[in-house]
Structure formats: structure tokens, C-alpha cells
Scaffold this motif. Structure first.
Motif, PDB file in Angstrom:
ATOM      1  N   ASN A   1     -37.255  43.737  37.311  1.00 30.91           N
ATOM      2  CA  ASN A   1     -37.759  43.836  36.161  1.00 30.91           C
ATOM      3  C   ASN A   1     -38.501  45.179  36.029  1.00 30.91           C
ATOM      4  OD1 ASN A   1     -35.501  41.832  36.182  1.00 30.91           O
ATOM      5  ND2 ASN A   1     -36.674  40.694  35.843  1.00 30.91           N
TER       6      ASN A   1
ATOM      7  N   TYR B   1     -38.271  49.701  35.959  1.00 30.27           N
ATOM      8  CA  TYR B   1     -38.386  50.629  35.017  1.00 30.27           C
ATOM      9  C   TYR B   1     -39.997  51.139  34.308  1.00 30.27           C
ATOM     10  CZ  TYR B   1     -39.670  47.294  30.974  1.00 30.27           C
ATOM     11  OH  TYR B   1     -40.811  46.535  30.233  1.00 30.27           O
TER      12      TYR B   1
ATOM     13  N   LYS C   1     -42.657  34.509  45.793  1.00 32.56           N
ATOM     14  CA  LYS C   1     -43.786  35.069  46.386  1.00 32.56           C
ATOM     15  C   LYS C   1     -44.107  34.351  47.082  1.00 32.56           C
ATOM     16  CE  LYS C   1     -47.408  33.330  43.681  1.00 32.56           C
ATOM     17  NZ  LYS C   1     -48.011  32.811  42.399  1.00 32.56           N
TER      18      LYS C   1
ATOM     19  N   GLY D   1     -46.229  41.247  36.344  1.00 34.04           N
ATOM     20  CA  GLY D   1     -46.515  39.991  36.053  1.00 34.04           C
ATOM     21  C   GLY D   1     -47.233  38.935  36.954  1.00 34.04           C
TER      22      GLY D   1
ATOM     23  N   VAL E   1     -45.944  39.681  40.461  1.00 36.35           N
ATOM     24  CA  VAL E   1     -46.304  41.009  40.730  1.00 36.35           C
ATOM     25  C   VAL E   1     -47.840  41.260  41.610  1.00 36.35           C
ATOM     26  CG1 VAL E   1     -46.160  43.823  40.562  1.00 36.35           C
ATOM     27  CG2 VAL E   1     -44.970  42.197  39.978  1.00 36.35           C
TER      28      VAL E   1
ATOM     29  N   THR F   1     -48.360  43.315  33.057  1.00 39.30           N
ATOM     30  CA  THR F   1     -46.945  44.675  32.360  1.00 39.30           C
ATOM     31  C   THR F   1     -46.716  42.787  31.357  1.00 39.30           C
ATOM     32  OG1 THR F   1     -45.138  44.091  33.871  1.00 39.30           O
ATOM     33  CG2 THR F   1     -45.940  45.811  33.735  1.00 39.30           C
ATOM     34  N   THR F   2     -46.620  41.814  31.840  1.00 33.64           N
ATOM     35  CA  THR F   2     -46.643  40.452  30.553  1.00 33.64           C
ATOM     36  C   THR F   2     -47.932  40.380  30.228  1.00 33.64           C
ATOM     37  OG1 THR F   2     -47.514  38.808  32.202  1.00 33.64           O
ATOM     38  CG2 THR F   2     -45.062  39.514  32.470  1.00 33.64           C
TER      39      THR F   2
ATOM     40  N   ALA G   1     -49.362  37.622  32.220  1.00 32.04           N
ATOM     41  CA  ALA G   1     -50.668  38.557  33.468  1.00 32.04           C
ATOM     42  C   ALA G   1     -51.960  39.810  32.251  1.00 32.04           C
ATOM     43  CB  ALA G   1     -50.161  39.721  33.747  1.00 32.04           C
TER      44      ALA G   1
ATOM     45  N   ALA H   1     -53.471  36.640  34.650  1.00 31.33           N
ATOM     46  CA  ALA H   1     -53.292  36.331  36.194  1.00 31.33           C
ATOM     47  C   ALA H   1     -53.618  37.417  36.667  1.00 31.33           C
ATOM     48  CB  ALA H   1     -51.868  36.501  36.535  1.00 31.33           C
TER      49      ALA H   1
ATOM     50  N   LEU I   1     -56.343  39.135  35.862  1.00 31.21           N
ATOM     51  CA  LEU I   1     -58.331  39.263  35.919  1.00 31.21           C
ATOM     52  C   LEU I   1     -58.674  38.146  37.436  1.00 31.21           C
ATOM     53  CD1 LEU I   1     -57.894  37.953  31.837  1.00 31.21           C
ATOM     54  CD2 LEU I   1     -57.998  40.436  33.352  1.00 31.21           C
TER      55      LEU I   1
ATOM     56  N   LYS J   1     -47.029  25.610  44.822  1.00 36.45           N
ATOM     57  CA  LYS J   1     -48.051  26.036  44.768  1.00 36.45           C
ATOM     58  C   LYS J   1     -48.739  27.170  44.755  1.00 36.45           C
ATOM     59  CE  LYS J   1     -47.234  28.093  41.308  1.00 36.45           C
ATOM     60  NZ  LYS J   1     -46.763  29.388  40.476  1.00 36.45           N
ATOM     61  N   ASN J   2     -49.251  28.519  45.669  1.00 32.15           N
ATOM     62  CA  ASN J   2     -50.473  29.001  45.825  1.00 32.15           C
ATOM     63  C   ASN J   2     -51.664  28.476  46.504  1.00 32.15           C
ATOM     64  OD1 ASN J   2     -49.769  30.361  43.035  1.00 32.15           O
ATOM     65  ND2 ASN J   2     -50.754  29.884  41.622  1.00 32.15           N
TER      66      ASN J   2
ATOM     67  N   PRO K   1     -39.134  40.480  27.286  1.00 34.93           N
ATOM     68  CA  PRO K   1     -38.662  39.509  26.322  1.00 34.93           C
ATOM     69  C   PRO K   1     -38.955  38.179  25.582  1.00 34.93           C
ATOM     70  CG  PRO K   1     -38.002  40.113  28.517  1.00 34.93           C
ATOM     71  CD  PRO K   1     -39.220  41.031  28.755  1.00 34.93           C
TER      72      PRO K   1
ATOM     73  N   GLU L   1     -40.764  35.958  27.636  1.00 37.19           N
ATOM     74  CA  GLU L   1     -42.616  36.118  28.204  1.00 37.19           C
ATOM     75  C   GLU L   1     -43.317  36.397  27.042  1.00 37.19           C
ATOM     76  OE1 GLU L   1     -42.401  35.939  31.310  1.00 37.19           O
ATOM     77  OE2 GLU L   1     -40.214  35.601  31.277  1.00 37.19           O
TER      78      GLU L   1
ATOM     79  N   LYS M   1     -61.721  34.012  29.605  1.00 37.47           N
ATOM     80  CA  LYS M   1     -61.255  34.448  31.537  1.00 37.47           C
ATOM     81  C   LYS M   1     -62.219  35.148  32.710  1.00 37.47           C
ATOM     82  CE  LYS M   1     -58.959  34.053  35.732  1.00 37.47           C
ATOM     83  NZ  LYS M   1     -57.317  33.946  36.202  1.00 37.47           N
TER      84      LYS M   1
HETATM   85  N1  LIG Z   1     -53.979  35.011  40.277  1.00 38.03           N
HETATM   86  C1  LIG Z   1     -54.228  34.004  39.193  1.00 38.03           C
HETATM   87  O1  LIG Z   1     -55.621  33.789  38.561  1.00 38.03           O
HETATM   88  C2  LIG Z   1     -53.201  33.346  38.176  1.00 38.03           C
HETATM   89  C3  LIG Z   1     -53.371  32.904  36.862  1.00 38.03           C
HETATM   90  C4  LIG Z   1     -52.411  32.399  36.053  1.00 38.03           C
HETATM   91  C5  LIG Z   1     -50.530  32.556  36.158  1.00 38.03           C
HETATM   92  N2  LIG Z   1     -50.501  33.099  38.051  1.00 38.03           N
HETATM   93  C6  LIG Z   1     -49.496  33.418  38.290  1.00 38.03           C
HETATM   94  O2  LIG Z   1     -48.959  34.217  37.944  1.00 38.03           O
HETATM   95  C7  LIG Z   1     -47.592  34.458  37.380  1.00 38.03           C
HETATM   96  C8  LIG Z   1     -46.844  33.509  36.600  1.00 38.03           C
HETATM   97  O3  LIG Z   1     -47.211  35.076  36.033  1.00 38.03           O
HETATM   98  P1  LIG Z   1     -45.875  35.441  34.539  1.00 38.03           P
HETATM   99  O4  LIG Z   1     -45.500  34.737  33.459  1.00 38.03           O
HETATM  100  O5  LIG Z   1     -46.109  37.092  33.714  1.00 38.03           O
HETATM  101  O6  LIG Z   1     -44.769  35.610  36.215  1.00 38.03           O
HETATM  102  P2  LIG Z   1     -43.765  36.889  36.553  1.00 38.03           P
HETATM  103  O7  LIG Z   1     -44.185  37.736  36.792  1.00 38.03           O
HETATM  104  O8  LIG Z   1     -42.762  36.195  36.613  1.00 38.03           O
HETATM  105  O9  LIG Z   1     -42.996  37.606  35.053  1.00 38.03           O
HETATM  106  C9  LIG Z   1     -42.097  36.979  34.102  1.00 38.03           C
HETATM  107  C10 LIG Z   1     -40.496  37.198  34.219  1.00 38.03           C
HETATM  108  O10 LIG Z   1     -40.718  38.413  33.828  1.00 38.03           O
HETATM  109  C11 LIG Z   1     -40.497  40.337  33.991  1.00 38.03           C
HETATM  110  N3  LIG Z   1     -40.999  40.961  33.196  1.00 38.03           N
HETATM  111  C12 LIG Z   1     -42.388  41.681  33.717  1.00 38.03           C
HETATM  112  N4  LIG Z   1     -43.130  42.249  32.945  1.00 38.03           N
HETATM  113  C13 LIG Z   1     -41.863  42.823  31.940  1.00 38.03           C
HETATM  114  C14 LIG Z   1     -41.548  44.035  31.215  1.00 38.03           C
HETATM  115  N5  LIG Z   1     -42.599  44.293  30.493  1.00 38.03           N
HETATM  116  N6  LIG Z   1     -40.630  43.514  31.372  1.00 38.03           N
HETATM  117  C15 LIG Z   1     -39.646  42.945  31.569  1.00 38.03           C
HETATM  118  N7  LIG Z   1     -39.597  42.104  32.303  1.00 38.03           N
HETATM  119  C16 LIG Z   1     -40.584  41.959  32.745  1.00 38.03           C
HETATM  120  C17 LIG Z   1     -40.859  39.189  35.517  1.00 38.03           C
HETATM  121  O11 LIG Z   1     -39.794  40.567  36.077  1.00 38.03           O
HETATM  122  C18 LIG Z   1     -40.050  38.437  35.296  1.00 38.03           C
HETATM  123  O12 LIG Z   1     -38.656  37.842  35.406  1.00 38.03           O
HETATM  124  C19 LIG Z   1     -46.953  32.530  38.086  1.00 38.03           C
HETATM  125  O13 LIG Z   1     -47.117  33.121  39.999  1.00 38.03           O
HETATM  126  C20 LIG Z   1     -48.678  32.110  38.370  1.00 38.03           C
HETATM  127  O14 LIG Z   1     -48.941  31.180  39.495  1.00 38.03           O
HETATM  128  C21 LIG Z   1     -51.482  33.247  38.146  1.00 38.03           C
END
Ligand SMILES: NC(=O)c1ccc[n+]([C@@H]2O[C@H](COP(=O)([O-])OP(=O)(O)OC[C@H]3O[C@@H](n4cnc5c(N)ncnc54)[C@H](O)[C@@H]3O)[C@@H](O)[C@H]2O)c1
Length: 350
Positions: free
Chosen positions: A40, A43, A66, A94, A97, A119-120, A123, A127, A129, A141-142, A164, A167, A211
Motif C-alpha cells: 500500500n 506509490y 510482520k 507505517g 514497515v 507514512t501513517t 508511525a 512506531a 521513533l 506480538k513483537n 485512509p 488510519e 515519545k
Molecule cells: N516500534 C515501536 O515502538 C512501535 C510503537 C507502536 C506501534 N508499533 C507497531 O506498528 C504497527 C502499527 O502501525 P500502523 O498503524 O502504521 O500500521 P501499518 O503499518 O500496518 O499501516 C496501516 C495500513 O495503512 C497502510 N498505509 C500506510 N501508510 C499509508 C499511506 N500513506 N497511504 C495509504 N495507505 C497507507 C498500510 O499499508 C496498512 O495497510 C504494529 O505492528 C505495531 O506493533 C511499533
């Protein structure tokens, strides 16, 4: 207040992301670049890869990817491309990734230079950071991961333009949590904003700074950083329950539910009055997308693998009231069952 700000890596709002990457490559004398994305975010990733002459690697979108199998596939792709320690890895996606790509980069040749372009909303404020990477182990999970700092995180508002609406709701869960643990102004702001509306850039940055601060004082989560796990013992149990059914619960939705359940737990444990907790708990349902939530007895056992657990007890960072979340709260599974026996997500989240 501002003096309490610690940083683990630069948080950059570039005027031009392509220019920034070209300069980074030159400065670090990188011989090759890899841009990593999911299906996703291709692009957004492919134009960057084309502009900086990078290899673009992709995994299918979704939390269920993941995992170690995808990580191995990516390591094989790096080997095929003859990647070396002078290969720079750039995540464009997001939290999924960033977690998976960060994990791959941190282990390939014991670590190659890493940059996140989240890109979310979720994130950008959480996520990407402060250096935690992870993959899931089956539904758990994780469970496998590293602490590995990126060289920079680029907060580019252009990445969020086509995000979207659901999100946006998901990202706001972590923003609300940052309001609960540190800065009540974030909660006040979210209350006034329509649920689907993207928060302003200044507020995104403020949520990211919360954070950065808590992770900065305790990078390896020995003490203070645990506060960022508020709501997450339940959130991760719910995500694991869904993954075990072959379904995915978005992390942000799991965090909304987790904050609600753990708020209720804090009330039942006598850590906060019901009146005190309702001030923020009643805000939550408007950010939650409708679904048929599992019964409490179904997801409770999935807290068994929480990384905060100790001596057979479940570890929580419990939300009480804004500015006062409590880390190192340990309860036996039996106590949790008793305290949550009248709690039902379908009632509280609708
Ligand atoms: N490492 C950390 O400190 C930390 C902290 C919080 C969450 N997380 C992890 O992060 C993940 C959740 O992150 P999330 O909510 O970003 O989920 P995600 O990365 O799965 O993204 C959500 C959806 O949006 C889509 N997407 C992402 N950016 C887009 C964009 N700009 N345009 C269109 N579609 C887009 C993705 O393909 C996916 O389908 C979980 O795995 C969670 O465990 C990690």
C-alpha cells in the motif's frame, strides 16, 4: 518543561525528502540504497527509489506479514543485491514497515544504516521513533526484536496526504495515550477535532516529542519508558487473539480498546475513582470503528506472553488520569480475571 527534552536521533521535517536522502547518501558515503515498503505504500516508495537510484523492496501489507519468514526473504534479497555495510536502508511505510524493515536492517551484517520515513500518523508519532524493531512469532506480538536506532526519522506531511480515514483514527490512539501520560493538551485538542480529521503538524510533532522524551530517558525500557506501554498489555493480547483467528485488529484500534479496559482495571483496583477515569474514558468510543469484540474471557489468556510480565504476574502500565499513569503494576491472571469480570468491550466501546 522544554528542558526535559531528550533525543535519541534527529527528528527532521525536510523541505524536500529526495534532497535530504541524496545528501545523507553522500555524507555517509553509501554505495547503495534500498527503499522498503509494503504493497500500500509502494506509490510513495517507488518515486523516491527512482529519484535516488535505489532498489525498491516490498512486502504484502498487513500485520500478519510482520514475521521472520518475510525478514528472511528480505535478507536473501539483500544478499542477491550484494548489499554491504555501505548499503543504506530506508523504510517508507507505517509501523509494520518500520518494525519489520528496522529488524531486517539491524540484523543484516549486524546492522546497516537505517532511516525511517513514516507514512501513517501512528508511525510518525510513535512506531518509527526511538529504535524498537520487531516481528511477531506466530500470533504473539513483537516477541522477536532489537533496539536499533535509525540515523534519522523524517516527518514529511506529504506522506500522510492520502492516508485512509480509518488510519487517522488509529494514529490518534497513540496520540491520546501521549496526552494521558504527559500532556493533557493533546487530549483537549483531540476532543475538539472531528475524529477523522488529521491533526495539525505542530500537534503531530508535540505527540512525537512525548515519545522521544520517555524513550530518551530510558532507551532500553528498564524503567521510565514502560509508561509508553500504557494500554498495551490488553492491546497486544487483543491483537494476538485476532491473529490467532487468522484476522487482523489494527494496532490503533487495539490501543483504544486497551486504554478502555486498563482504565476500567485501574478503577476496579482502586487506583483512581470511577469519576476521575470517566473524564477521559468516555472520549474513546467516537474513535473506535464498529466490530463484534471478543468476550473478555477469550482475550485474557493472551496476556501470558507480555514482555512486562514477572514471576507469573501480568505487568501493566495503567492509565488513571491525565499526567498520572502508573508503571510496574503487577496482577496475577486470577486477580485480573476477577477485576475484569463485569467488563465487556462491546458495551464500553459502542
Ligand atoms: N516500534 C515501536 O515502538 C512501535 C510503537 C507502536 C506501534 N508499533 C507497531 O506498528 C504497527 C502499527 O502501525 P500502523 O498503524 O502504521 O500500521 P501499518 O503499518 O500496518 O499501516 C496501516 C495500513 O495503512 C497502510 N498505509 C500506510 N501508510 C499509508 C499511506 N500513506 N497511504 C495509504 N495507505 C497507507 C498500510 O499499508 C496498512 O495497510 C504494529 O505492528 C505495531 O506493533 C511499533
Amino acid at each position: 518543561m522544554v528542558a526535559r527534552y531528550y533525543t535519541l536521533h534527529p527528528l527532521i521535517q525536510p523541505k524536500n525528502t529526495v534532497d535530504w536522502v541524496i545528501k545523507w547518501r553522500k555524507k555517509e558515503e553509501l554505495e547503495q540504497l534500498v527503499v522498503f515498503c509494503d504493497s500500500n505504500t509502494r506509490y510513495l516508495a517507488q518515486p523516491l527509489a527512482d529519484a535516488v537510484d535505489a532498489l525498491c523492496l516490498e512486502v504484502p501489507a498487513g500485520e500478519e506479514n510482520k514475521n521472520l519468514q518475510q525478514a528472511e526473504r528480505l535478507w536473501q534479497a539483500l544478499r542477491t543485491a550484494e548489499a554491504s555495510r555501505k548499503t543504506g536502508w530506508i523504510n517508507v511505510g507505517g509501523g509494520m514497515v518500520c518494525d519489520l524493515g528496522g529488524f531486517v536492517a539491524s540484523n543484516y551484517m549486524r546492522g546497516i544504516p537505517l532511516v525511517h520515513i513514516p507514512t501513517t500518523l501512528l508511525a510518525q508519532i510513535d512506531a518509527a521513533l526511538c529504535g524498537k524493531t520487531a516481528v511477531n512469532l506466530g500470533p504473539w506480538k513483537n516477541q522477536i526484536g532489537t533496539y536499533y536506532l535509525p540515523e534519522a526519522v523524517l516527518l514529511d506531511p506529504a506522506m500522510l496526504k492520502k492516508l485512509p480515514a480509518e488510519e487517522v483514527l488509529n494514529g490518534k490512539a497513540e496520540m491520546f495515550k501521549h496526552g494521558l501520560i504527559e500532556d493533557v493538551r493533546l487530549i483537549d485538542y483531540l476532543e475538539k477535532l472531528p475524529p477523522n480529521t488529521m491533526p495539525g503538524l505542530g500537534w503531530v510533532r508535540r505527540a512525537a516529542e512525548v515519545k522521544m522524551y520517555w524513550a530518551g530517558v530510558d532507551p532500553h525500557e528498564k524503567s521510565h519508558r514502560k509508561i509508553l506501554n500504557t494500554g498495551h498489555t490488553v492491546a497486544h493480547a487483543l491483537e494476538a487473539w485476532y491473529l490467532a483467528q487468522g484476522q487482523t485488529l489494527p494496532h490503533g484500534q487495539a490501543v483504544w480498546a486497551g486504554l478502555m479496559a486498563e482504565g476500567w482495571l485501574a478503577v476496579q483496583a482502586g487506583l483512581v475513582t470511577e469519576e476521575g477515569a470517566m473524564v477521559w474514558m468516555l472520549d474513546i468510543p467516537r474513535f473506535v470503528t464498529p466490530r463484534n469484540w471478543p468476550k473478555t474471557a477469550d482475550w485474557l489468556p493472551w496476556m501470558a506472553a507480555d514482555k512486562k510480565n514477572k514471576a507469573g504476574k501480568i505487568g501493566f502500565s495503567l492509565p488513571t488520569y491525565p499526567g498520572n499513569c502508573l508503571t510496574d503494576q503487577y496482577l496475577s491472571p486470577k486477580e485480573v480475571g476477577i477485576l475484569l469480570r463485569k467488563f465487556d468491550l462491546n458495551t464500553w466501546l459502542s
